[in-house]
Design a protein around this motif. Structure first.
Motif, PDB file in Angstrom:
ATOM      1  N   VAL A 191       0.851  -1.194   0.000  1.00 55.94           N
ATOM      2  CA  VAL A 191       0.000   0.000   0.000  1.00 55.94           C
ATOM      3  C   VAL A 191       0.885   1.242   0.000  1.00 55.94           C
ATOM      4  CG1 VAL A 191      -1.746   1.246   1.321  1.00 55.94           C
ATOM      5  CG2 VAL A 191      -1.789  -1.252   1.241  1.00 55.94           C
ATOM      6  N   ALA A 192       0.867   2.007  -1.126  1.00 59.83           N
ATOM      7  CA  ALA A 192       1.687   3.213  -1.180  1.00 59.83           C
ATOM      8  C   ALA A 192       1.019   4.297  -0.348  1.00 59.83           C
ATOM      9  CB  ALA A 192       1.820   3.659  -2.626  1.00 59.83           C
ATOM     10  N   ARG A 193      -0.290   4.322  -0.358  1.00 56.73           N
ATOM     11  CA  ARG A 193      -0.985   5.340   0.416  1.00 56.73           C
ATOM     12  C   ARG A 193      -2.121   4.625   1.140  1.00 56.73           C
ATOM     13  NH1 ARG A 193       0.159  10.555  -1.431  1.00 56.73           N
ATOM     14  NH2 ARG A 193      -1.578  11.318  -0.172  1.00 56.73           N
ATOM     15  N   GLU A 194      -2.459   5.151   2.297  1.00 59.64           N
ATOM     16  CA  GLU A 194      -3.633   4.612   2.973  1.00 59.64           C
ATOM     17  C   GLU A 194      -4.858   5.202   2.285  1.00 59.64           C
ATOM     18  OE1 GLU A 194      -3.789   4.195   7.277  1.00 59.64           O
ATOM     19  OE2 GLU A 194      -1.772   5.026   7.339  1.00 59.64           O
ATOM     20  N   ARG A 195      -6.006   4.545   2.482  1.00 61.97           N
ATOM     21  CA  ARG A 195      -7.203   5.007   1.792  1.00 61.97           C
ATOM     22  C   ARG A 195      -8.419   4.793   2.679  1.00 61.97           C
ATOM     23  NH1 ARG A 195      -8.894   2.308  -3.700  1.00 61.97           N
ATOM     24  NH2 ARG A 195     -10.397   3.820  -4.468  1.00 61.97           N
ATOM     25  N   LEU A 196      -9.283   5.768   2.698  1.00 59.89           N
ATOM     26  CA  LEU A 196     -10.530   5.669   3.464  1.00 59.89           C
ATOM     27  C   LEU A 196     -11.683   5.855   2.477  1.00 59.89           C
ATOM     28  CD1 LEU A 196     -11.060   5.320   6.515  1.00 59.89           C
ATOM     29  CD2 LEU A 196     -11.285   7.798   6.686  1.00 59.89           C
ATOM     30  N   GLN A 197     -12.568   4.852   2.454  1.00 59.13           N
ATOM     31  CA  GLN A 197     -13.709   4.961   1.533  1.00 59.13           C
ATOM     32  C   GLN A 197     -14.999   4.883   2.322  1.00 59.13           C
ATOM     33  OE1 GLN A 197     -12.365   1.677  -1.109  1.00 59.13           O
ATOM     34  NE2 GLN A 197     -13.081   3.066  -2.711  1.00 59.13           N
ATOM     35  N   LEU A 198     -15.931   5.722   1.975  1.00 58.25           N
ATOM     36  CA  LEU A 198     -17.227   5.749   2.654  1.00 58.25           C
ATOM     37  C   LEU A 198     -18.350   5.767   1.625  1.00 58.25           C
ATOM     38  CD1 LEU A 198     -18.344   7.466   5.757  1.00 58.25           C
ATOM     39  CD2 LEU A 198     -19.384   8.408   3.721  1.00 58.25           C
ATOM     40  N   ILE A 199     -19.328   4.924   1.876  1.00 61.94           N
ATOM     41  CA  ILE A 199     -20.536   4.957   1.029  1.00 61.94           C
ATOM     42  C   ILE A 199     -21.701   5.156   2.000  1.00 61.94           C
ATOM     43  CG2 ILE A 199     -22.068   3.595  -0.457  1.00 61.94           C
ATOM     44  CD1 ILE A 199     -19.706   3.913  -2.034  1.00 61.94           C
ATOM     45  N   LEU A 200     -22.508   6.144   1.735  1.00 60.68           N
ATOM     46  CA  LEU A 200     -23.679   6.407   2.572  1.00 60.68           C
ATOM     47  C   LEU A 200     -24.905   6.393   1.662  1.00 60.68           C
ATOM     48  CD1 LEU A 200     -24.671   7.268   5.436  1.00 60.68           C
ATOM     49  CD2 LEU A 200     -24.389   9.639   4.689  1.00 60.68           C
ATOM     50  N   ALA A 201     -25.825   5.476   1.941  1.00 58.60           N
ATOM     51  CA  ALA A 201     -27.004   5.371   1.074  1.00 58.60           C
ATOM     52  C   ALA A 201     -28.249   5.597   1.909  1.00 58.60           C
ATOM     53  CB  ALA A 201     -27.057   3.996   0.419  1.00 58.60           C
ATOM     54  N   HIS A 202     -29.128   6.429   1.420  1.00 60.29           N
ATOM     55  CA  HIS A 202     -30.388   6.710   2.119  1.00 60.29           C
ATOM     56  C   HIS A 202     -31.530   6.240   1.226  1.00 60.29           C
ATOM     57  CE1 HIS A 202     -33.567   9.848   3.564  1.00 60.29           C
ATOM     58  NE2 HIS A 202     -33.690   8.712   4.237  1.00 60.29           N
ATOM     59  N   GLU A 203     -32.165   5.133   1.688  1.00 62.70           N
ATOM     60  CA  GLU A 203     -33.345   4.651   0.962  1.00 62.70           C
ATOM     61  C   GLU A 203     -34.534   5.344   1.589  1.00 62.70           C
ATOM     62  OE1 GLU A 203     -33.646   0.400   0.765  1.00 62.70           O
ATOM     63  OE2 GLU A 203     -35.650   0.515  -0.080  1.00 62.70           O
ATOM     64  N   ARG A 204     -35.156   6.253   0.872  1.00 63.46           N
ATOM     65  CA  ARG A 204     -36.158   7.103   1.507  1.00 63.46           C
ATOM     66  C   ARG A 204     -37.556   6.787   1.017  1.00 63.46           C
ATOM     67  NH1 ARG A 204     -33.510   9.695  -2.542  1.00 63.46           N
ATOM     68  NH2 ARG A 204     -34.852  10.704  -4.054  1.00 63.46           N
ATOM     69  N   ALA A 205     -38.522   7.144   1.873  1.00 61.99           N
ATOM     70  CA  ALA A 205     -39.941   7.068   1.512  1.00 61.99           C
ATOM     71  C   ALA A 205     -40.207   8.199   0.523  1.00 61.99           C
ATOM     72  CB  ALA A 205     -40.775   7.249   2.777  1.00 61.99           C
ATOM     73  N   GLU A 206     -41.403   8.167  -0.113  1.00 60.97           N
ATOM     74  CA  GLU A 206     -41.705   9.189  -1.120  1.00 60.97           C
ATOM     75  C   GLU A 206     -41.471  10.587  -0.535  1.00 60.97           C
ATOM     76  OE1 GLU A 206     -43.248   6.337  -1.101  1.00 60.97           O
ATOM     77  OE2 GLU A 206     -42.484   5.865  -3.122  1.00 60.97           O
ATOM     78  N   SER A 239     -40.639  -2.558  -3.161  1.00 63.27           N
ATOM     79  CA  SER A 239     -41.288  -1.624  -4.094  1.00 63.27           C
ATOM     80  C   SER A 239     -41.802  -0.429  -3.313  1.00 63.27           C
ATOM     81  CB  SER A 239     -42.412  -2.336  -4.842  1.00 63.27           C
ATOM     82  OG  SER A 239     -43.281  -2.831  -3.827  1.00 63.27           O
ATOM     83  N   THR A 240     -42.665  -0.655  -2.331  1.00 62.36           N
ATOM     84  CA  THR A 240     -43.075   0.532  -1.555  1.00 62.36           C
ATOM     85  C   THR A 240     -42.255   0.499  -0.259  1.00 62.36           C
ATOM     86  OG1 THR A 240     -44.777  -0.837  -0.657  1.00 62.36           O
ATOM     87  CG2 THR A 240     -45.447   0.726  -2.381  1.00 62.36           C
ATOM     88  N   VAL A 241     -41.677   1.622   0.078  1.00 68.99           N
ATOM     89  CA  VAL A 241     -40.755   1.631   1.223  1.00 68.99           C
ATOM     90  C   VAL A 241     -41.563   1.741   2.514  1.00 68.99           C
ATOM     91  CG1 VAL A 241     -38.867   2.890   2.308  1.00 68.99           C
ATOM     92  CG2 VAL A 241     -38.967   2.702  -0.184  1.00 68.99           C
ATOM     93  N   ALA A 242     -41.563   0.647   3.323  1.00 68.91           N
ATOM     94  CA  ALA A 242     -42.317   0.685   4.583  1.00 68.91           C
ATOM     95  C   ALA A 242     -41.523   1.506   5.585  1.00 68.91           C
ATOM     96  CB  ALA A 242     -42.512  -0.735   5.082  1.00 68.91           C
ATOM     97  N   ARG A 243     -40.217   1.398   5.533  1.00 69.92           N
ATOM     98  CA  ARG A 243     -39.394   2.174   6.455  1.00 69.92           C
ATOM     99  C   ARG A 243     -38.265   2.781   5.649  1.00 69.92           C
ATOM    100  NH1 ARG A 243     -40.265   0.603  11.834  1.00 69.92           N
ATOM    101  NH2 ARG A 243     -38.352   1.673  12.401  1.00 69.92           N
ATOM    102  N   GLU A 244     -37.802   3.932   6.105  1.00 69.71           N
ATOM    103  CA  GLU A 244     -36.629   4.499   5.457  1.00 69.71           C
ATOM    104  C   GLU A 244     -35.407   3.740   5.983  1.00 69.71           C
ATOM    105  OE1 GLU A 244     -36.199   8.775   4.825  1.00 69.71           O
ATOM    106  OE2 GLU A 244     -38.108   9.010   5.858  1.00 69.71           O
ATOM    107  N   ARG A 245     -34.307   3.849   5.242  1.00 66.14           N
ATOM    108  CA  ARG A 245     -33.135   3.081   5.652  1.00 66.14           C
ATOM    109  C   ARG A 245     -31.874   3.881   5.318  1.00 66.14           C
ATOM    110  NH1 ARG A 245     -32.044  -2.634   3.044  1.00 66.14           N
ATOM    111  NH2 ARG A 245     -30.497  -3.434   4.482  1.00 66.14           N
ATOM    112  N   LEU A 246     -30.936   3.857   6.250  1.00 63.05           N
ATOM    113  CA  LEU A 246     -29.660   4.529   6.021  1.00 63.05           C
ATOM    114  C   LEU A 246     -28.566   3.469   6.154  1.00 63.05           C
ATOM    115  CD1 LEU A 246     -28.934   7.532   5.523  1.00 63.05           C
ATOM    116  CD2 LEU A 246     -28.490   7.761   7.976  1.00 63.05           C
ATOM    117  N   GLN A 247     -27.757   3.351   5.101  1.00 64.59           N
ATOM    118  CA  GLN A 247     -26.680   2.352   5.156  1.00 64.59           C
ATOM    119  C   GLN A 247     -25.345   3.053   4.963  1.00 64.59           C
ATOM    120  OE1 GLN A 247     -28.460  -0.309   2.094  1.00 64.59           O
ATOM    121  NE2 GLN A 247     -27.732  -1.919   3.483  1.00 64.59           N
ATOM    122  N   LEU A 248     -24.381   2.662   5.765  1.00 66.73           N
ATOM    123  CA  LEU A 248     -23.049   3.258   5.662  1.00 66.73           C
ATOM    124  C   LEU A 248     -22.002   2.148   5.653  1.00 66.73           C
ATOM    125  CD1 LEU A 248     -21.632   6.304   7.323  1.00 66.73           C
ATOM    126  CD2 LEU A 248     -20.613   4.188   8.083  1.00 66.73           C
TER     127      LEU A 248
END
Lengths: 95, 95
Positions: A15-30, B13-22
């Motif tokens: 590893v020449a450089r350290e690396r920090l990766q973050l993925i943040l996903a928000h599955e939201r209601a309408e 298909s219909t989101v019953a709950r919201e969800r946050l994933q990291l």
């Protein structure tokens, strides 16, 4: 949905450089907040910068608003051993 | 390594709950800090809890220390529209 395996393989043998990766996903209601990941982005970066030396030009941020899912990606290249050095300095200051 | 696609499809298909994933992955040098993701975990959760109502029993945390890569996974089920309600309350208080 196993994301862990993706990170398992080192991207390079030494590893020449350290690396920090973050993925943040928000599955939201309408009616959920479409901007939640944007709101969280700066505060999460501020938390990270408290613990490792982050060079702004080494931070890649991507944002993707799919149908019902907002996804934030942060990819930070860290100078080699910056996390270890940073921790040592913090301990010195605390002592 | 495209993680975004993984989050694209709605889990239902219909989101019953919201969800946050990291997912937070630290690819470290040999002498890098193995505990960085653990150090960041509580502070990132605290940032999230400032913006959405987080019920502790709805928070799933996984930690994986592979060879040279530490990966933290956080999966938070949010009550429906908690993010929208939370934002509205905050605005009321600020007004």
């Amino acid at each position: 949905m196993n994301l862990r395996g993706i990170f398992k393989q080192r991207t390079s043998s030494t590893v020449a450089r350290e690396r920090l990766q973050l993925i943040l996903a928000h599955e939201r209601a309408e009616s959920g907040r479409p901007d939640l990941v944007i709101t969280l982005r700066e505060e999460i970066l501020a938390v990270i910068a408290k613990h490792v030396a982050v060079e702004r030009d080494k931070v890649k941020i991507t944002l993707d608003r799919g149908e019902g899912v907002s996804t934030l990606g942060v990819d930070i290249e860290l100078p080699l051993n910056s996390s270890a050095k940073f921790a040592a300095e913090k301990e010195k200051k605390a002592a």
